[in-house]
Design an enzyme around this catalytic site. Structure first.
Site, PDB file in Angstrom:
ATOM      1  CD  GLU A   1      15.944  35.498 100.940  1.00 38.82           C
ATOM      2  OE1 GLU A   1      15.459  36.637 101.104  1.00 38.82           O
ATOM      3  OE2 GLU A   1      16.683  35.221  99.977  1.00 38.82           O
TER       4      GLU A   1
ATOM      5  CG  HIS B   1      13.820  40.032 104.521  1.00 39.14           C
ATOM      6  ND1 HIS B   1      14.480  39.593 103.392  1.00 39.14           N
ATOM      7  CD2 HIS B   1      12.525  39.684 104.348  1.00 39.14           C
ATOM      8  CE1 HIS B   1      13.612  39.012 102.575  1.00 39.14           C
ATOM      9  NE2 HIS B   1      12.421  39.066 103.133  1.00 39.14           N
ATOM     10  CG  ASN B   2      18.253  39.615 102.255  1.00 39.68           C
ATOM     11  OD1 ASN B   2      17.110  40.034 102.323  1.00 39.68           O
ATOM     12  ND2 ASN B   2      19.012  39.810 101.199  1.00 39.68           N
TER      13      ASN B   2
ATOM     14  CE  LYS C   1      16.145  42.735 100.885  1.00 41.10           C
ATOM     15  NZ  LYS C   1      17.234  42.746 100.005  1.00 41.10           N
TER      16      LYS C   1
ATOM     17  N   GLY D   1      19.605  53.911  87.306  1.00 42.35           N
ATOM     18  CA  GLY D   1      20.029  52.519  87.467  1.00 42.35           C
ATOM     19  C   GLY D   1      18.887  51.654  86.972  1.00 42.35           C
TER      20      GLY D   1
ATOM     21  CB  ALA E   1      20.112  46.496  86.049  1.00 44.60           C
TER      22      ALA E   1
ATOM     23  CB  VAL F   1      23.594  51.686  90.718  1.00 50.41           C
ATOM     24  CG1 VAL F   1      22.969  52.715  89.772  1.00 50.41           C
ATOM     25  CG2 VAL F   1      24.104  52.346  91.985  1.00 50.41           C
TER      26      VAL F   1
ATOM     27  CB  SER G   1      12.644  41.944 100.179  1.00 48.91           C
ATOM     28  OG  SER G   1      12.641  40.540  99.947  1.00 48.91           O
ATOM     29  N   GLY G   2      11.860  41.183  97.215  1.00 50.69           N
ATOM     30  CA  GLY G   2      10.819  40.606  96.376  1.00 50.69           C
ATOM     31  C   GLY G   2      11.350  40.297  94.985  1.00 50.69           C
TER      32      GLY G   2
HETATM   33  P1  NBP Z   1      22.911  45.313  89.345  1.00 54.28           P
HETATM   34  O1  NBP Z   1      23.200  45.122  90.784  1.00 54.28           O
HETATM   35  O2  NBP Z   1      23.345  44.268  88.390  1.00 54.28           O
HETATM   36  O3  NBP Z   1      23.530  46.729  88.902  1.00 54.28           O
HETATM   37  C1  NBP Z   1      23.482  47.158  87.571  1.00 54.28           C
HETATM   38  C2  NBP Z   1      23.177  48.644  87.512  1.00 54.28           C
HETATM   39  O4  NBP Z   1      24.193  49.399  88.199  1.00 54.28           O
HETATM   40  C3  NBP Z   1      23.180  49.147  86.083  1.00 54.28           C
HETATM   41  O5  NBP Z   1      22.179  50.129  85.951  1.00 54.28           O
HETATM   42  C4  NBP Z   1      24.565  49.766  85.954  1.00 54.28           C
HETATM   43  O6  NBP Z   1      24.665  50.734  84.969  1.00 54.28           O
HETATM   44  C5  NBP Z   1      24.697  50.401  87.296  1.00 54.28           C
HETATM   45  N1  NBP Z   1      26.055  50.814  87.651  1.00 54.28           N
HETATM   46  C6  NBP Z   1      27.164  50.084  87.915  1.00 54.28           C
HETATM   47 BR1  NBP Z   1      27.243  48.267  87.834  1.00 54.28          BR
HETATM   48  N2  NBP Z   1      28.239  50.810  88.199  1.00 54.28           N
HETATM   49  C7  NBP Z   1      27.818  52.085  88.115  1.00 54.28           C
HETATM   50  C8  NBP Z   1      28.475  53.323  88.295  1.00 54.28           C
HETATM   51  N3  NBP Z   1      29.746  53.379  88.674  1.00 54.28           N
HETATM   52  N4  NBP Z   1      27.754  54.455  88.106  1.00 54.28           N
HETATM   53  C9  NBP Z   1      26.465  54.401  87.758  1.00 54.28           C
HETATM   54  N5  NBP Z   1      25.780  53.235  87.578  1.00 54.28           N
HETATM   55  C10 NBP Z   1      26.453  52.093  87.747  1.00 54.28           C
HETATM   56  O7  NBP Z   1      21.340  45.586  89.120  1.00 54.28           O
HETATM   57  P2  NBP Z   1      20.060  44.894  89.777  1.00 54.28           P
HETATM   58  O8  NBP Z   1      20.180  43.412  89.814  1.00 54.28           O
HETATM   59  O9  NBP Z   1      18.912  45.519  89.082  1.00 54.28           O
HETATM   60  O10 NBP Z   1      20.080  45.405  91.278  1.00 54.28           O
HETATM   61  C11 NBP Z   1      20.044  46.775  91.621  1.00 54.28           C
HETATM   62  C12 NBP Z   1      20.184  46.893  93.127  1.00 54.28           C
HETATM   63  O11 NBP Z   1      19.072  46.251  93.742  1.00 54.28           O
HETATM   64  C13 NBP Z   1      21.419  46.223  93.692  1.00 54.28           C
HETATM   65  O12 NBP Z   1      21.925  46.989  94.740  1.00 54.28           O
HETATM   66  C14 NBP Z   1      20.905  44.904  94.205  1.00 54.28           C
HETATM   67  O13 NBP Z   1      21.705  44.364  95.245  1.00 54.28           O
HETATM   68  C15 NBP Z   1      19.531  45.285  94.687  1.00 54.28           C
HETATM   69  N6  NBP Z   1      18.557  44.204  94.742  1.00 54.28           N
HETATM   70  C16 NBP Z   1      18.486  43.265  93.765  1.00 54.28           C
HETATM   71  C17 NBP Z   1      17.544  42.243  93.836  1.00 54.28           C
HETATM   72  C18 NBP Z   1      17.441  41.234  92.737  1.00 54.28           C
HETATM   73  O14 NBP Z   1      16.615  40.317  92.882  1.00 54.28           O
HETATM   74  N7  NBP Z   1      18.207  41.343  91.667  1.00 54.28           N
HETATM   75  C19 NBP Z   1      16.671  42.194  94.906  1.00 54.28           C
HETATM   76  C20 NBP Z   1      16.726  43.172  95.872  1.00 54.28           C
HETATM   77  C21 NBP Z   1      17.679  44.176  95.784  1.00 54.28           C
HETATM   78  P3  NBP Z   1      25.098  50.296  83.459  1.00 54.28           P
HETATM   79  O15 NBP Z   1      23.854  49.834  82.788  1.00 54.28           O
HETATM   80  O16 NBP Z   1      25.620  51.569  82.892  1.00 54.28           O
HETATM   81  O17 NBP Z   1      26.139  49.239  83.588  1.00 54.28           O
END
Ligand code: NBP
Length: 478
Positions: free
Chosen positions: A190, A186-187, A183, A9, A11, A74, A128-129
């Site tokens: 926040e 925490h949110n 977590k 995962g 992203a 993911v 978080s962060g």
């Molecule tokens: P996203 O929440 O936008 O998820 C995108 C990722 O999930 C990509 O790698 C995508 O693969 C993969 N994915 C999906 Br969508 N469906 C899938 C499936 N069926 N099988 C395998 N992979 C799949 O990414 P993010 O913003 O980096 O967040 C990741 C996690 O961290 C989330 O749970 C989010 O809630 C959490 N989080 C985010 C933040 C923040 O600030 N963004 C902070 C704290 C926690 P692909 O590339 O093939 O589409």
């Protein structure tokens, strides 16, 4: 020469976490459903450390040292289940899956149970962060077996943020869903923090008559004192920013509709189920929701009410000092509510949560990081059984000193017609806790009247019911 850990995962969050691990000297297997992301990571950042790109799940798993440790980053929900379904059959007993996404703790409890039956450790880790935190050091809240934590500890402690005293912002929070529960709270906190800062801004703008730039200065001053926090700093930055297009304060160019991804709502839903009054978080969630009801707001814009009148400069300065007191006192209440929720969750789900340690790992890396959290850590160090943070002698003294100004600010908001639900709800909570007698006596009597729900008495033990429809004699109901 296998990889120390794997990240699937890639992203924003997963990519930065993988880079953080590689920069810390670990060799990191990287994988993503769509392989283009894996290739992009290695092309762009391959020089930062040791990455082992894998295109297939099997190749990924095979490249890991045993016991295998892999982090999934993911999208929370079905994607996490899909990843588990794909990877679990390739793993062996003793391997560890870490879910670093924002999963609901109930899902984490279910996944942990299912995987435990197959001999696989599942660690639900709240992270978080944001993006920057993932790269430079987040606060990490792992839940799962102690054995799994031990095998991850050096890595997690290596990549986590460090508090001012140098200690890493991670600890073994508790079993199964404890990390994601913590977590979530925490949110929720926040959300409450952001709402309270928003109310302070609104009052300084409309009652003190300050410009966004002046408010940025006030916030910077506060940030040098007991309100020192990342969110205070961010707020000052935003308020000092000028919109490039219009030349106006940036905050005036942004539509006043606050969105949410759902962790605040989960906190309130769970609090309702646990029976914990987290009114500060609830008001914050509702305030965001209200802001988005544009039709409702347009239909109500002509309703009568006072218009805020700005005060003179001297009065404004004094008022700003009072707002600082109100903000601090309300913040204290919302943290007290949050910690009540942590206690209640621990009791309901059988987690041995260390309430001081949770404050300690929120001192750095996470969005609510603040100097204040070290004081919460200290309060629980002094008395681990503390019933409420408000009962800590230092906090009680501070809130006692703040309360005059706090009431004045809440009253000013009411008089000027400025919504300050966070300040008011916090004050109502404080006063309800202080009250010798609550009108709950009347509520319970009403319940007995229309529903024979019975009541207890202040003067004798037992359960009672009054024959309201008859001669109104009282009978024992136990
Ligand atoms: P996203 O929440 O936008 O998820 C995108 C990722 O999930 C990509 O790698 C995508 O693969 C993969 N994915 C999906 Br969508 N469906 C899938 C499936 N069926 N099988 C395998 N992979 C799949 O990414 P993010 O913003 O980096 O967040 C990741 C996690 O961290 C989330 O749970 C989010 O809630 C959490 N989080 C985010 C933040 C923040 O600030 N963004 C902070 C704290 C926690 P692909 O590339 O093939 O589409």
């Amino acid at each position: 020469t296998s990889a120390d850990i794997g990240v699937t995962g890639l992203a924003v969050m997963g990519r930065n976490l993988a880079r953080n691990l590689a920069r810390s000297g670990y060799s990191v297997a990287v994988h993503n459903r769509t392989p283009a992301r894996t290739r992009a990571l290695v092309e762009e950042f391959g020089g930062e450390g040791s990455f082992r790109p894998a295109e297939s799940a099997k190749e990924f798993v095979d490249s890991l040292k045993r016991p295998r440790r892999l982090i999934t980053m993911v999208k929370a929900g079905e994607a996490t289940d899909a990843v588990i379904a794909e990877f679990a059959p390739l793993l062996e007993e003793g391997d560890v899956i870490v879910d670093g996404g924002n999963a609901h703790f109930a899902d984490t409890r279910r996944r942990e149970r299912e995987l435990r039956e197959r001999g696989i450790h599942f660690v639900g880790a709240g992270i978080s962060g944001g993006e920057e935190g993932a790269l430079h050091g987040p606060s990490i809240m792992p839940g799962g077996s102690a054995e799994a934590y031990d095998s991850l500890a050096p890595m997690l402690e290596g990549i986590a943020a460090k508090a001012d005293d140098g200690s890493p912002c991670t600890t073994h929070v508790g079993t199964d869903g404890a990390g994601h529960f913590v977590k979530m709270v925490h949110n929720g906190i926040e959300y409450a923090d952001m709402q309270l800062i928003g109310e302070a801004y609104h009052l300084l703008r409309d009652v003190a008559g300050y410009s966004p730039g002046q408010i940025a200065e006030v916030f910077r001053t506060w940030n040098g004192g007991r309100l020192d926090s990342y969110l205070m700093e961010v707020s000052a930055e935003v308020l000092a920013h000028t919109d490039a297009g219009t030349g106006a304060p940036f905050v005036d160019a942004v539509a006043d509709r606050a969105e949410q991804k759902g962790t605040g709502r989960w906190t309130v839903q769970t609090a309702l189920e646990l029976g914990v009054p987290v009114s500060g978080i609830a008001e914050a969630v509702f305030a965001r929701s209200l802001s988005g009801h544009t039709g409702l707001r347009a239909a109500s814009a002509a309703l009568p009410g006072p218009r805020a009148e700005a005060m003179g400069t001297d009065a404004a300065g004094r008022f700003a000092d009072q707002v600082e007191q109100a903000l601090y006192a309300s913040k204290l209440v919302s943290y007290a509510q949050g910690w009540h929720m942590l206690r209640a969750g621990a009791e309901e789900y059988g987690w041995d949560l260390d309430l001081g340690a949770i404050a300690a790992i929120w001192r750095g890396g996470c969005i609510i990081r603040a100097a204040f959290l070290d004081r919460i850590r200290a309060a629980y160090a002094a008395d681990p059984g503390l019933e409420t943070l408000l009962a800590d002698a230092d906090f009680a003294a501070e809130i006692g000193r703040a309360q005059g100004d706090w009431r004045a600010v809440a009253a000013t908001a009411l008089r000027h017609g400025i919504p300050a639900p966070g300040f008011s709800a916090a004050l109502a909570y404080y006063d309800a806790l202080r009250a010798g007698r609550l009108p709950a006596a009347l509520t319970q009597a009403q319940r007995d009247f229309f529903g024979a729900h019975t009541y207890s008495r202040v003067d004798r033990d037992g359960v009672f019911h009054t024959l309201w429809g008859g001669d109104r004699t009282e009978e024992r109901a136990d």
